[in-house]
Design a protein around this motif. Structure first.
Motif, PDB file in Angstrom:
ATOM      1  N   GLN A   1       0.856  -1.384   0.148  1.00 28.18           N
ATOM      2  CA  GLN A   1      -0.148  -0.250  -0.058  1.00 28.18           C
ATOM      3  C   GLN A   1       0.623   1.672   0.192  1.00 28.18           C
ATOM      4  OE1 GLN A   1      -3.240  -0.111   0.013  1.00 28.18           O
ATOM      5  NE2 GLN A   1      -3.441   2.116  -0.569  1.00 28.18           N
ATOM      6  N   GLN A   2       1.998   1.137   0.511  1.00 25.71           N
ATOM      7  CA  GLN A   2       2.793   2.456   0.565  1.00 25.71           C
ATOM      8  C   GLN A   2       3.573   2.604  -0.559  1.00 25.71           C
ATOM      9  OE1 GLN A   2       5.364   1.725   3.898  1.00 25.71           O
ATOM     10  NE2 GLN A   2       3.914   1.192   5.338  1.00 25.71           N
ATOM     11  N   THR A   3       3.643   1.652  -0.499  1.00 25.76           N
ATOM     12  CA  THR A   3       4.939   1.641  -2.357  1.00 25.76           C
ATOM     13  C   THR A   3       3.518   2.296  -3.767  1.00 25.76           C
ATOM     14  OG1 THR A   3       5.928  -0.090  -1.684  1.00 25.76           O
ATOM     15  CG2 THR A   3       5.803   0.532  -4.717  1.00 25.76           C
ATOM     16  N   LEU A   4       2.370   1.412  -3.572  1.00 28.21           N
ATOM     17  CA  LEU A   4       1.296   1.981  -4.381  1.00 28.21           C
ATOM     18  C   LEU A   4       1.019   3.754  -4.002  1.00 28.21           C
ATOM     19  CD1 LEU A   4      -1.233  -1.060  -4.508  1.00 28.21           C
ATOM     20  CD2 LEU A   4       0.883  -0.095  -6.816  1.00 28.21           C
ATOM     21  N   GLU A   5       0.843   4.055  -2.579  1.00 26.88           N
ATOM     22  CA  GLU A   5       0.636   5.414  -2.680  1.00 26.88           C
ATOM     23  C   GLU A   5       1.700   6.140  -2.627  1.00 26.88           C
ATOM     24  OE1 GLU A   5      -2.249   4.923   1.137  1.00 26.88           O
ATOM     25  OE2 GLU A   5      -0.640   5.582   1.216  1.00 26.88           O
ATOM     26  N   LYS A   6       3.318   5.628  -3.360  1.00 21.42           N
ATOM     27  CA  LYS A   6       4.518   6.815  -3.303  1.00 21.42           C
ATOM     28  C   LYS A   6       4.521   6.665  -4.510  1.00 21.42           C
ATOM     29  CE  LYS A   6       9.137   7.295  -2.057  1.00 21.42           C
ATOM     30  NZ  LYS A   6       9.298   8.429  -1.579  1.00 21.42           N
ATOM     31  N   ASN A   7       4.109   5.667  -5.412  1.00 20.37           N
ATOM     32  CA  ASN A   7       4.513   5.623  -7.183  1.00 20.37           C
ATOM     33  C   ASN A   7       3.637   5.939  -7.679  1.00 20.37           C
ATOM     34  OD1 ASN A   7       7.293   4.927  -7.492  1.00 20.37           O
ATOM     35  ND2 ASN A   7       6.864   3.754  -5.659  1.00 20.37           N
ATOM     36  N   LEU A   8       1.416   5.480  -7.401  1.00 29.21           N
ATOM     37  CA  LEU A   8       0.550   5.905  -8.535  1.00 29.21           C
ATOM     38  C   LEU A   8      -0.017   7.393  -7.728  1.00 29.21           C
ATOM     39  CD1 LEU A   8      -0.265   2.073  -8.963  1.00 29.21           C
ATOM     40  CD2 LEU A   8       1.895   3.853 -10.242  1.00 29.21           C
ATOM     41  N   GLU A   9      -0.616   6.811  -6.380  1.00 25.81           N
ATOM     42  CA  GLU A   9      -1.555   8.267  -6.047  1.00 25.81           C
ATOM     43  C   GLU A   9      -0.736   9.620  -5.885  1.00 25.81           C
ATOM     44  OE1 GLU A   9      -3.973   4.790  -3.379  1.00 25.81           O
ATOM     45  OE2 GLU A   9      -3.006   6.053  -2.885  1.00 25.81           O
ATOM     46  N   SER A  10       0.410   9.419  -5.420  1.00 29.88           N
ATOM     47  CA  SER A  10       1.018  10.807  -4.869  1.00 29.88           C
ATOM     48  C   SER A  10       0.830  11.868  -6.150  1.00 29.88           C
ATOM     49  CB  SER A  10       2.144  10.763  -4.031  1.00 29.88           C
ATOM     50  OG  SER A  10       2.116   9.760  -2.893  1.00 29.88           O
ATOM     51  N   PRO A  11       1.682  11.016  -7.951  1.00 30.06           N
ATOM     52  CA  PRO A  11       2.327  11.574  -8.332  1.00 30.06           C
ATOM     53  C   PRO A  11       1.182  12.190  -9.053  1.00 30.06           C
ATOM     54  CG  PRO A  11       3.594   9.570  -8.338  1.00 30.06           C
ATOM     55  CD  PRO A  11       3.107   9.197  -7.546  1.00 30.06           C
ATOM     56  N   ALA A  12      -0.366  11.100  -9.566  1.00 31.19           N
ATOM     57  CA  ALA A  12      -1.466  11.405 -10.390  1.00 31.19           C
ATOM     58  C   ALA A  12      -2.104  12.750  -9.514  1.00 31.19           C
ATOM     59  CB  ALA A  12      -2.291  10.372  -9.768  1.00 31.19           C
ATOM     60  N   SER A  13      -1.985  12.681  -8.031  1.00 26.39           N
ATOM     61  CA  SER A  13      -2.229  14.285  -7.440  1.00 26.39           C
ATOM     62  C   SER A  13      -1.686  15.548  -7.656  1.00 26.39           C
ATOM     63  CB  SER A  13      -2.596  13.717  -5.810  1.00 26.39           C
ATOM     64  OG  SER A  13      -1.785  13.707  -5.519  1.00 26.39           O
ATOM     65  N   GLY A  14      -0.417  15.043  -8.640  1.00 30.26           N
ATOM     66  CA  GLY A  14       0.492  16.362  -8.339  1.00 30.26           C
ATOM     67  C   GLY A  14      -0.346  17.411  -8.799  1.00 30.26           C
ATOM     68  N   PRO A  15      -0.048  18.714  -8.701  1.00 29.61           N
ATOM     69  CA  PRO A  15      -0.060  20.567  -9.228  1.00 29.61           C
ATOM     70  C   PRO A  15      -0.774  20.007 -10.921  1.00 29.61           C
ATOM     71  CG  PRO A  15       1.777  20.631  -8.674  1.00 29.61           C
ATOM     72  CD  PRO A  15       1.555  18.667  -8.532  1.00 29.61           C
ATOM     73  N   VAL A  16      -1.843  20.874 -11.080  1.00 28.02           N
ATOM     74  CA  VAL A  16      -2.312  21.185 -12.326  1.00 28.02           C
ATOM     75  C   VAL A  16      -2.696  22.250 -12.964  1.00 28.02           C
ATOM     76  CG1 VAL A  16      -4.217  20.521 -13.963  1.00 28.02           C
ATOM     77  CG2 VAL A  16      -4.039  19.105 -11.791  1.00 28.02           C
ATOM     78  N   THR A  17      -1.776  22.431 -13.952  1.00 21.80           N
ATOM     79  CA  THR A  17      -1.212  23.550 -14.354  1.00 21.80           C
ATOM     80  C   THR A  17      -1.597  24.395 -15.147  1.00 21.80           C
ATOM     81  OG1 THR A  17       1.204  23.428 -15.383  1.00 21.80           O
ATOM     82  CG2 THR A  17       1.014  24.124 -13.314  1.00 21.80           C
TER      83      THR A  17
END
Length: 399
Positions: free
Chosen positions: A383-399
């Motif tokens: 779960q930690q790995t998926l959150e770090k590599n999949l969820e976190s990048p997808a939730s990055g700032p949108v410009t």
């Protein structure tokens, strides 16, 4: 030797100010710079993936086997390799020596490199006259660990590094972890070189090398990354001595050592200190409150609304483009199977075998408990790995 120096007086005054303000961590970084400048040390740092071969690469460049190297993640703290009388000194988080090893017991030194519970950093001295004076090689923990502390340790050491070699695994060059970390390096204006290791995995029948290198250039350009150079290496025993990329990298490191152009980190640290000072006194909230008193005419407000309407469709197009470039890109390159996770998976699968037993008495209950424990450990790390590599990048700032 070309140097951009910050005066000792400036660093002393800044250190005293930060200590007075209670900003201990930042004061420690100033003290690091002061000691580095007084010693005249030139530092070459190595960062990158777990198990990408950083430690093996340092051993190759330094002509030593003192750093631990294996398929399992190794260095878990900051390890500095220097020339001097043969010994190793371990420091705690307060930079106080807590252990001194006079011998060159390789097994003992490698254990120290992996101990991040008591040891914050480790200095290893080698008496080999071929290793240059006043130069140190710094090995750092992997930036792709499921433990965010490892990345924080690496980022917390950048202010000491004059030139950084960022080492990545051939199979995960364009991962979001790499893109994100190198963008932070760019923001600090930190000189760095990209090293793509484990090139023995490359197969020309799947993709020609010129196509592979072109894809690397395209990736770097898409993230506005500008390394000093890109080297393709392998530390595989069958190729290490003859691989052309290895020789080129060694020549590049030698050139850096001969020129010794040091990085003045004080300007970037001043930005960091300024932000910490603003946060301490909550200056941002006062600025926001003052901004509410700035009046604007009705005409200006109406114009802002019209501008928002006109850019709505353009925003939709850019969001679609962002999805295609970023989300699909990091899914393809996501690094979701670090070595720690692979070990947990292996332990869990082993416990599910029919012949698996725990203990000699009351084995049924103990076996069930051990299976449950291994399953929970594997699930949590996954779960930690998926959150770090999949969820976190997808939730990055949108410009």
């Amino acid at each position: 030797m070309t140097m951009v120096q910050s005066t000792s007086y400036t660093l002393t005054q800044l250190y005293a100010f930060l200590k007075q303000e209670g900003l201990e961590e930042h004061a420690g970084k100033v003290l690091d710079l002061y000691e580095k400048e007084k010693a005249g040390t030139y530092t070459i740092g190595f960062a990158g993936h777990f198990s990408a071969g950083k430690s093996t690469l340092i051993n190759f460049l330094a002509g030593t086997n003192v750093l631990p190297s294996s398929p399992i993640p190794t260095s878990a703290n900051i390890v500095r390799l220097k020339r001097g009388e043969e010994k190793a000194i371990a420091y705690n988080s307060d930079k106080v020596p807590i252990a001194v090893e006079e011998s060159r017991d390789m097994e003992r030194l490698q254990d120290l490199c992996k101990d991040n519970r008591q040891i914050s950093s480790l200095a290893i001295y080698k008496s080999d006259p071929s290793f240059p004076l006043d130069v140190e090689f710094m090995d750092t923990p992997g930036v792709d660990s499921t433990d965010d502390m490892d990345r924080m340790i690496t980022e917390g050491s950048l202010h000491l590094i004059d030139h950084l070699y960022y080492v990545v695994d051939y199979n995960h060059v364009q991962s979001e972890v790499n893109s994100s970390f190198l963008q932070s390096v760019e923001q600090r204006q930190q000189p760095y070189t990209l090293v793509i290791n484990q090139m023995d995995k490359h197969r020309d029948e799947e993709m020609r090398f010129d196509q592979f290198s072109a894809s690397i250039s395209e990736w770097l350009n898409s993230y506005n990354l500008h390394p000093d150079g890109v080297y393709y290496t392998t530390m595989h025993p069958s190729h290490v001595a003859s691989w052309q990329g290895n020789r080129k990298l060694r020549t590049d490191v030698g050139t850096k050592i001969n020129k010794r152009i040091t990085k003045d980190h004080l300007p970037s640290l001043m930005k960091e200190f300024s932000e910490a000072f603003r946060n301490k006194y909550n200056i941002g909230s006062y600025e926001e409150e003052l901004a509410t008193y700035e009046g604007s005419s009705v005409e200006e407000a109406e114009q802002r609304i019209e501008n928002l309407k006109e850019t709505y469709e353009d925003k939709q197009e850019r969001l679609t483009d962002l999805y295609n470039r970023r989300v699909r890109g990091f899914l393809k390159n996501a690094y979701i199977t670090p070595a720690v996770l692979r070990e947990d998976a292996e332990a869990y699968l082993e416990s599910m075998q029919p012949n698996f037993k725990k203990g000699f008495l009351f084995t049924k209950d103990k076996t069930k408990e051990e299976r449950d424990r291994r399953r929970e450990t594997f699930r949590d790390h996954l779960q930690q790995t998926l959150e770090k590599n999949l969820e976190s990048p997808a939730s990055g700032p949108v410009t």
